[in-house]
Design a protein around this motif. Sequence first.
Motif, PDB file in Angstrom:
ATOM      1  N   LEU A  68       0.836  -1.196   0.000  1.00 30.20           N
ATOM      2  CA  LEU A  68       0.000   0.000   0.000  1.00 30.20           C
ATOM      3  C   LEU A  68       0.873   1.249   0.000  1.00 30.20           C
ATOM      4  CD1 LEU A  68      -2.551  -1.053   2.793  1.00 30.20           C
ATOM      5  CD2 LEU A  68      -2.480  -1.782   0.404  1.00 30.20           C
ATOM      6  N   HIS A  81       2.787   1.686  -3.490  1.00 26.94           N
ATOM      7  CA  HIS A  81       1.929   2.215  -4.555  1.00 26.94           C
ATOM      8  C   HIS A  81       1.606   3.688  -4.310  1.00 26.94           C
ATOM      9  CE1 HIS A  81       0.786  -0.880  -7.519  1.00 26.94           C
ATOM     10  NE2 HIS A  81       1.213  -1.705  -6.583  1.00 26.94           N
ATOM     11  N   SER A  82       1.427   4.068  -3.045  1.00 24.53           N
ATOM     12  CA  SER A  82       1.187   5.472  -2.734  1.00 24.53           C
ATOM     13  C   SER A  82       2.393   6.323  -3.116  1.00 24.53           C
ATOM     14  CB  SER A  82       0.885   5.641  -1.242  1.00 24.53           C
ATOM     15  OG  SER A  82      -0.360   5.072  -0.907  1.00 24.53           O
ATOM     16  N   ALA A 137      -1.011   5.438   4.358  1.00 23.46           N
ATOM     17  CA  ALA A 137      -1.491   4.368   3.487  1.00 23.46           C
ATOM     18  C   ALA A 137      -2.141   3.230   4.254  1.00 23.46           C
ATOM     19  CB  ALA A 137      -0.339   3.830   2.635  1.00 23.46           C
ATOM     20  N   SER A 138      -2.032   3.238   5.555  1.00 20.62           N
ATOM     21  CA  SER A 138      -2.642   2.198   6.388  1.00 20.62           C
ATOM     22  C   SER A 138      -3.390   2.879   7.520  1.00 20.62           C
ATOM     23  CB  SER A 138      -1.561   1.271   6.957  1.00 20.62           C
ATOM     24  OG  SER A 138      -2.075   0.471   8.003  1.00 20.62           O
ATOM     25  N   VAL A 177      -4.413   6.075   1.150  1.00 22.68           N
ATOM     26  CA  VAL A 177      -5.134   4.806   0.993  1.00 22.68           C
ATOM     27  C   VAL A 177      -5.997   4.445   2.197  1.00 22.68           C
ATOM     28  CG1 VAL A 177      -4.845   2.309   0.652  1.00 22.68           C
ATOM     29  CG2 VAL A 177      -3.379   3.909  -0.595  1.00 22.68           C
ATOM     30  N   THR A 182      -9.781   9.036  -1.183  1.00 24.31           N
ATOM     31  CA  THR A 182     -10.199   7.646  -1.406  1.00 24.31           C
ATOM     32  C   THR A 182     -11.446   7.309  -0.580  1.00 24.31           C
ATOM     33  OG1 THR A 182      -9.234   5.434  -1.728  1.00 24.31           O
ATOM     34  CG2 THR A 182      -8.922   6.435   0.427  1.00 24.31           C
ATOM     35  N   CYS A 242     -10.647  -3.636  -2.397  1.00 24.51           N
ATOM     36  CA  CYS A 242      -9.487  -3.427  -3.261  1.00 24.51           C
ATOM     37  C   CYS A 242      -8.222  -4.124  -2.791  1.00 24.51           C
ATOM     38  CB  CYS A 242      -9.212  -1.929  -3.400  1.00 24.51           C
ATOM     39  SG  CYS A 242      -8.865  -1.125  -1.821  1.00 24.51           S
ATOM     40  N   ASP A 243      -8.194  -4.660  -1.585  1.00 29.37           N
ATOM     41  CA  ASP A 243      -6.982  -5.304  -1.083  1.00 29.37           C
ATOM     42  C   ASP A 243      -6.916  -6.801  -1.378  1.00 29.37           C
ATOM     43  OD1 ASP A 243      -5.589  -3.106   0.353  1.00 29.37           O
ATOM     44  OD2 ASP A 243      -7.513  -2.999   1.365  1.00 29.37           O
ATOM     45  N   HIS A 280      -4.518   1.318  -5.232  1.00 25.31           N
ATOM     46  CA  HIS A 280      -3.720   2.017  -4.228  1.00 25.31           C
ATOM     47  C   HIS A 280      -2.763   3.025  -4.849  1.00 25.31           C
ATOM     48  CE1 HIS A 280      -4.687  -2.035  -2.512  1.00 25.31           C
ATOM     49  NE2 HIS A 280      -5.253  -1.225  -1.644  1.00 25.31           N
TER      50      HIS A 280
END
Length: 413
Positions: A51, A54-55, A111-112, A134, A153, A263-264, A319
């Motif tokens: 994640l 990709h961010s 992102a998390s 994300v 998002t 999406c994960d 992501h």
Amino acid sequence: MCDLDRRTFLKAVPGAAVLAGQFVYGARAHAQGAPLKIGAPLPLSGPAAPLGQHSLWGTQAALKIIESKGGVAGRPVQLIVEDDGGRPADAVRIMRKMILQDQVDAIIGGASSVDTVPMLPVADETRTLLLVTVAESDLITADKCNRYTFRLTPDARAKARAMAPFLTSKVAKKWQFVYWDNAYGQSMLKFFTEELQKTGGEIVQAIPTPAGTADYSSYLAKLKPPADAPGVFHSVAGGDAVRLGKQIGEFGIQKKYKLAGTCDVIFPETFDQQAADLDGAYIVEQYPVKEMAPLNTAADREFRKVFSEVSKGVPAGPHSYASYQSTFIWKRAVETSGYKSKTDTLKAVQAIEGMTGEKSVEFPQGPFTMRKDDHQGLLNLYIWQLKNGQAQMQAIVASSESGYPPATTCKMS
């Protein structure tokens, strides 16, 4: 590749080697003057590494385009990247260091949900613009919202509202929920439970799994027979999601149950390896892992092209787009508000509140609105099915259908 932790990710994915550093965009192009600074605290190691990576690529891709067009308000941009490992304490420490020592103008990270939620009070306290990439916990734009934090998002609420009617009408009414036992997974469980009930469905059993689980066999053994609950909802993220998917295939669960997830569930860089294990799964995403209509326009192709150049061949996915588009949102805010320095942050905040955008190279995901009330982005969602190694679009859910009122618990400071 069945294990997408950081070590495996580095070996398997070209270009996934940047853990930290500082990068200046535009200094050798047409931009002049002191650089504007973006801080990017991201989980580039640990379970959420995919994640974070990709961010990072998304922000770098946006800055590559921005650099070619003369920077932001004619100034170069310095990107400062540090790995927080998905650890809350490290995320807070790094964010404070970026704000107080590096003197960044804005933070594009988070992102998390695990490391993002503790970052929110820091943004509020230091009056620093934070654009979340994300993280999908509802807390970010509900109980923990603040004037300086925005999220483009969609969160768990939007995904549940978009997908629950589809699942109960077309797939199954009774579901078993295998989820990450943290802020992300708990939000998904909460809102899918509510939305499935509204549409005549139910979650018969919820199976929590801790982040970093190496073997999911004991959890999968808890599944009730298909006759009791034919649906299995996969709500585990990051590298853990790849391990869970692999074991779903090993147990043949995809042949016995109806699979669904967000999406994960599957990543663009592991699509071919995961496809057979997750065959038949229905997935709700904000930007699908495969290029397909209606996200196959010239704008999408340009975004995917630049992203692939930055990632050294890894395709863009769900992501990837939020950090990319958030960078352009920040650029627009700086330029329209007359932002010069950190003392102008409130002007940038006001420029983002209520901002709208149409589909373009800068905003490939589609039209969006950044709601003023809670700073939550409203946009389209897409439901597709993984079948015989192919991605097939099943439904496009407009923000008017997946949207929800601002949470009453959101009190802007």
